[in-house]
Each structure stands twice: as structure tokens, then as C-alpha cells.
Design an enzyme around this catalytic site. Structure first.
Site, PDB file in Angstrom:
ATOM      1  N   TYR A   1       2.978  -0.196   5.207  1.00 14.15           N
ATOM      2  CA  TYR A   1       3.464  -1.374   5.952  1.00 14.15           C
ATOM      3  C   TYR A   1       2.685  -2.656   5.678  1.00 14.15           C
ATOM      4  CZ  TYR A   1       4.620   2.905   8.528  1.00 14.15           C
ATOM      5  OH  TYR A   1       4.984   4.184   8.865  1.00 14.15           O
ATOM      6  N   HIS A   2       2.276  -2.856   4.422  1.00 12.74           N
ATOM      7  CA  HIS A   2       1.466  -4.035   4.112  1.00 12.74           C
ATOM      8  C   HIS A   2       2.007  -4.815   2.908  1.00 12.74           C
ATOM      9  CE1 HIS A   2      -1.941  -1.458   6.001  1.00 12.74           C
ATOM     10  NE2 HIS A   2      -1.276  -2.136   6.928  1.00 12.74           N
ATOM     11  N   PRO A   3       3.285  -5.229   2.919  1.00 12.71           N
ATOM     12  CA  PRO A   3       3.812  -5.998   1.787  1.00 12.71           C
ATOM     13  C   PRO A   3       3.222  -7.409   1.764  1.00 12.71           C
ATOM     14  CG  PRO A   3       5.439  -5.935   3.556  1.00 12.71           C
ATOM     15  CD  PRO A   3       4.308  -5.031   3.976  1.00 12.71           C
TER      16      PRO A   3
ATOM     17  N   HIS B   1       0.834  -1.206   0.000  1.00 11.63           N
ATOM     18  CA  HIS B   1       0.000   0.000   0.000  1.00 11.63           C
ATOM     19  C   HIS B   1       0.867   1.254   0.000  1.00 11.63           C
ATOM     20  CE1 HIS B   1      -3.585  -2.371   1.806  1.00 11.63           C
ATOM     21  NE2 HIS B   1      -3.808  -2.121   0.539  1.00 11.63           N
TER      22      HIS B   1
END
Length: 533
Positions: free
Chosen positions: A468-470, A294
Site C-alpha cells: 500500500y505504498h505507491p 512495495h
């Protein structure tokens, strides 16, 4: 430590903690859980507001960097990931967000049977103990405590009022019947403390004789016999060790760790492995590909309200000292705030089927992941593109397990992502510059005139980064998908007795935060494995 277990799980993050706890419920099954970080004993983990100390530092944090991003004017992005029991659930902002029903139906439509919304909802509910909602969408008996905001700032109220004035309706349960709307976030907080996956699942069962947890264990590779995974090689304080798995090895290293371990083990794109002198044991081109994350842009305004915000000032410092004493005594007060308190989901275009933008309002100045400190107080808001078109990759720098990865999210590689971010950011700026904030709003930290899209784009390229959403680097897909790494049971294609269970298996990024979905994935797989044995 014994050298053989039924299951060896690599990574004690959001998924690994769930897998270890659920599999070890069967007394006849032995489980070993390996974690590169240490124990989750830090007060910065358990005090919700402590996230601000971990985010910008290496405290319980891998603190990765990306390669220079062309879409971000050549800047390197920052990728904080949890390095501790609980993984990133021990270091995140604790927002409980599942994504949209559409996301899971889309996974199923891509050729992943068993992953539709109706298929996964029971596992969201199984994980959850919701203090507020008790209906068909929520669970009351799960380990993961979900609670409403406590001691939230009064300055959330103008945010919600401004959203409604712009046509974003109030929707208190964005994880329920519909996602769209504005709301106060629910959080994974219990009795004034963070409820990480470690606290919810692992801590209560650490005394089980059939569960062995090894911290500071750096996994080096998976050992194969032919095409079967049989053991994990790891090191503790430089001492190399091996642990065997009688039934299966489960990789739960996350979107960076899991593809790294697969590639170090000789499982991955053949040409890339050969470049680093790694023998190719199984050519699997999708490993490390399909990275999605994101992209996020923050605007901040100074305010004088030190009572209602967190900041650097004499009065603010005095307030925090008092709040620390209160939290220590009764686990109540401002220290129970997750800083990120209210938010919204909305569509940048009315023709869309589902929201494509998320807002996260914060009772503080947010500047470069809290790595830049500003004097005074402020309010901030994140704008996030929920389903970015830009797709990146993760590669090895070398065959040394301790070397950092080459992380390339390719942020803003596709112009569609910039257009959605511009649209979303304009809505966010209208909210913060609305009449509802007129009495408290001061100067903008990085001034951009509302309506000047060229200036807004320049600021985005100068300052935007990850939320912070890999995910996606060990993609779940059908056998005829050349980019798929695992099947719908999360078994690695071409390798026996090896699964990946974490956010890396997501074929597409969900429209929301990724912690709750990752816990759901692990609940679903633990139930499937348990039923099989």
C-alpha cells in the site's frame, strides 16, 4: 461557495490536510480544499481496529485494481486508497515509519537540493508529538500524535525474541539514530483513537473563515490560461463547478490521483493524451511514469490463542463485543490495537549499506487483504522489499474522470526483487517457526517447507501483492531529467502556479511506510510557500 481563493488544494489526504491547515494559519490567505470522498465520521476510522473493515471493502476506500501482473501469475493486484477526509491516513494501519536517512540523502544526490535527511528532519519533528521519545530526532509540539502500542498481544514477545536470536538486534526507536533492528511499532494513535492527517490538522481548524472544505467533489481537470494554471473544474452530485486560484493550485491527489488529473488537464505524455482525445496543452513525458510500490508477501499460522489474537470464533466474538464496550466507554482495550504491532528492518545481504527488508507482525490471520475470511485464529507476518527495482506506470483508460486508471506497478518485473523477497521470506519463516512459537504455533495456512525456494517462489507469485505504498508518478527531479515532473520546490515544469505535493513526487520509494514522509513533504512545502508570501 465563493468562486475564488488564493490557493485551491485538490485532495484532502495526508498531504492536502497539512497544506490546508498550514496555509490557512495566515488569516490573509484564503484556501479551498476539494475532496472526492466524504467526512471522516465513521467509527471504523476512529477505532484503530476498524481498519480491518475498510481494507477489503469500498468503505471510505477507492479499492482500485492493477492490470494483470505477469510477475504475479497474471493476477490483478489490489490497491486500496482512502476516499475520505484524511485520505489513506484515515484507512491505513497507522504505523509511524519515516524511512531511512539514506533515502533522503539519495533524493538530494539525484539533483533535488533541500531534500537531504538534515533538510527534512526538522519537518518530521514539526509534524510530530511523540509520547515516548524526546530527543534530537523527535518532536513534542506537532499535531500528529505518535504513541506506543497499547493492549498489544503477548505473542509479539516470541517474535522479538526470535529476531534477536537470528541476529536482528532490539531497536525501540527505528526512526531515530539507526533503523535496523526489531521493535514494537509506534502508531499514529491518540487517546485510543486513530490520529489521521484530518484529525491532526484539519478537524481542529474547520471553523476558520478563510478555509473552505468541499467533500464529494470530483475534480475533472485544471483549467489553464496559456501556460498558467488558473482554476479547477470539479463536480458535486453531477453539478459541474469551477473554483479559481489567485495564487496557486496544489495537487495532492496521491500517486494515482495527481497524474490522472494532470493528464485529464492536457499535461502529460503527448502521444498518450492524443490516444484518448485530450488536447495536449503541455507535453510532459514523466507524468504517470516511475510508479514504485512495495511488493509484500504474507505467511500465516493458525493458533488457538483467541485471547491474544483477532479471529472468527465464538470466543473471539465474545471477546470483541466486550472490547467494543470497553472502547466505547473509555477508549482503551483491544480495539485500540492496530493489529500490526511488532516488526523489524534488516539487510538481506550483509554487504548492503542500509536495510532492504521490512517485517510487520500481525495478531490475526491475513489472507488477500482480509478479503478471504478464515475461521479461527492465527498470527501473520508481512515481508516487504523496501527498494524494489521494478518500476511501473499509471495511464488513463479514457478521458472520463470517473473511469478507473490503468495501474501497472510491474511487480517482480526485475528478478532482483524476487531474490530479496525470497531471502526476506526465509528469515520471516525462521522467526515464525522458531522454538519461541513452538507452544502456540499450529498449521501453516499456505504450507511451504522452509528451505524449498522453488515452492516459496511459487507461493509468492500466487499470493504476493502491495504493501500500500505507491509513489513516484510525478517525480521530483532536475530540469535535465527527462522523467521529472516537478522541481525541488514541487512546481510543475512548464506550468506556472501549479505544484504537486504528495507521495507522487518521491523520486525513489523510501525504505518504510509512506504516510509520515508524505506529511513531512507537505509540512516542508507549506513552510516554503508561507515564507514566500
Amino acid at each position: 461557495m465563493q468562486q475564488e481563493f488564493d490557493y485551491v488544494i485538490v485532495g484532502a489526504g495526508s498531504a492536502g490536510c497539512v497544506m490546508a491547515a498550514r496555509l490557512s494559519e495566515d488569516k490573509n490567505i484564503s484556501v479551498c480544499l476539494l475532496e472526492a470522498g466524504g467526512k471522516d465520521s465513521s467509527v471504523f476510522i476512529h477505532a484503530p481496529v476498524g481498519v480491518v473493515a475498510m481494507m477489503p471493502t469500498k468503505l471510505n476506500n477507492w479499492a482500485f485494481e492493477t492490470v494483470p501482473q505477469a510477475g504475479l501469475n497474471g493476477r490483478k493486484g489490489y490497491q486500496p486508497r482512502g476516499k475520505v477526509l484524511g485520505g489513506s491516513s484515515s484507512t491505513n494501519a497507522m504505523l509511524y515509519v519515516r524511512g531511512n536517512k539514506w533515502d533522503y540523502d539519495h533524493w538530494a544526490a539525484l539533483g533535488n537540493p533541500g531534500w537531504s535527511y538534515q533538510d527534512v528532519l526538522p519537518f518530521f519533528k514539526k509534524a510530530e508529538h511523540n509520547e515516548h521519545f524526546d530527543d534530537e530526532y523527535h518532536g513534542q509540539d506537532g499535531p500528529l500524535n505518535v504513541s506506543d502500542a497499547s493492549d498489544a498481544s503477548e505473542l509479539n514477545l516470541p517474535f522479538l525474541a526470535a529476531c534477536e536470536a537470528l541476529g536482528i538486534p532490539r531497536n525501540d526507536d527505528y526512526n531515530g539514530a539507526r533503523q535496523e533492528g526489531c521493535f514494537m511499532y509506534q502508531r499514529t494513535v491518540v487517546n485510543g483513537e486513530r490520529c489521521s492527517a484530518a484529525k491532526a490538522y484539519l478537524t481542529p481548524v474547520l471553523d476558520r473563515p478563510n478555509l473552505s472544505v468541499v467533500t464529494h467533489a470530483y475534480t475533472e481537470k485544471i483549467l489553464l490560461e496559456g501556460k498558467k494554471a488558473v482554476a479547477v473544474q470539479f463536480s458535486v452530485k453531477g453539478q459541474q463547478q469551477t473554483v479559481k486560484a489567485k495564487k496557486e493550485i496544489i495537487l495532492s491527489g496521491g500517486a494515482f490521483g495527481s497524474p490522472q488529473i494532470l493528464m485529464l488537464s492536457g499535461i502529460g505524455p503527448a502521444e498518450h493524451l492524443q490516444q484518448h482525445g485530450i488536447g495536449v496543452l503541455h507535453d510532459l513525458p514523466g507524468v504517470g511514469q516511475n510508479l514504485q510500490d512495495h511488493i509484500d508477501y504474507v505467511q500465516t499460522y493458525k493458533v488457538a490463542a483467541s485471547e491474544e489474537t483477532f479471529g472468527v470464533s465464538l470466543r473471539g466474538g465474545k471477546n470483541i463485543l466486550g472490547a467494543m464496550r470497553q472502547w466505547k466507554k473509555s477508549r482503551t482495550g483491544k480495539i485500540t490495537s492496530t493489529l500490526a504491532e511488532s516488526g523489524a528492518f534488516f539487510k538481506s545481504n550483509d554487504a548492503l549499506e542500509v536495510p532492504d527488508v521490512q517485517l510487520v507482525w500481525v495478531a490475526a490471520i491475513v489472507d488477500d487483504h482480509a478479503r478471504k475470511l478464515n475461521l479461527g485464529h492465527g498470527i501473520s507476518c508481512h515481508t516487504t522489499v523496501l527498494r524494489p527495482r521494478s518500476i511501473g506506470e499509471v495511464k488513463l483508460h479514457s478521458n472520463n474522470p470517473l473511469d478507473p486508471l490503468c495501474i501497472d506497478p510491474k511487480f517482480l518485473d526485475r528478478d532482483e526483487d524476487m531474490q530479496v523477497l525470497l531471502d526476506g521470506a526465509e528469515v520471516m519463516q525462521k522467526i515464525l517457526e522458531s522454538e519461541f512459537y513452538d507452544e502456540v504455533r499450529g498449521k501453516m495456512l499456505y504450507p511451504v517447507k522452509l528451505g524449498d525456494r522453488k515452492a516459496l517462489e511459487r507461493d509468492i507469485r500466487n499470493r504476493a501483492d502491495t504493501q500500500y505504498h505507491p509513489v513516484g508518478t510525478c517525480k521530483m527531479g532536475s530540469q535535465d531529467d527527462p522523467g521529472a515532473v516537478v522541481d525541488a520546490e514541487l512546481k510543475v515544469y512548464g506550468i506556472e502556479a501549479l505544484r504537486v505535493v504528495d507521495a507522487s513526487i518521491m523520486p525513489t520509494l523510501v525504505g518504510g511506510n509512506t504516510n509520515a514522509p508524505t506529511i513531512m513533504i507537505a509540512e516542508k512545502m507549506a513552510a516554503m510557500i508561507g515564507a514566500a508570501h
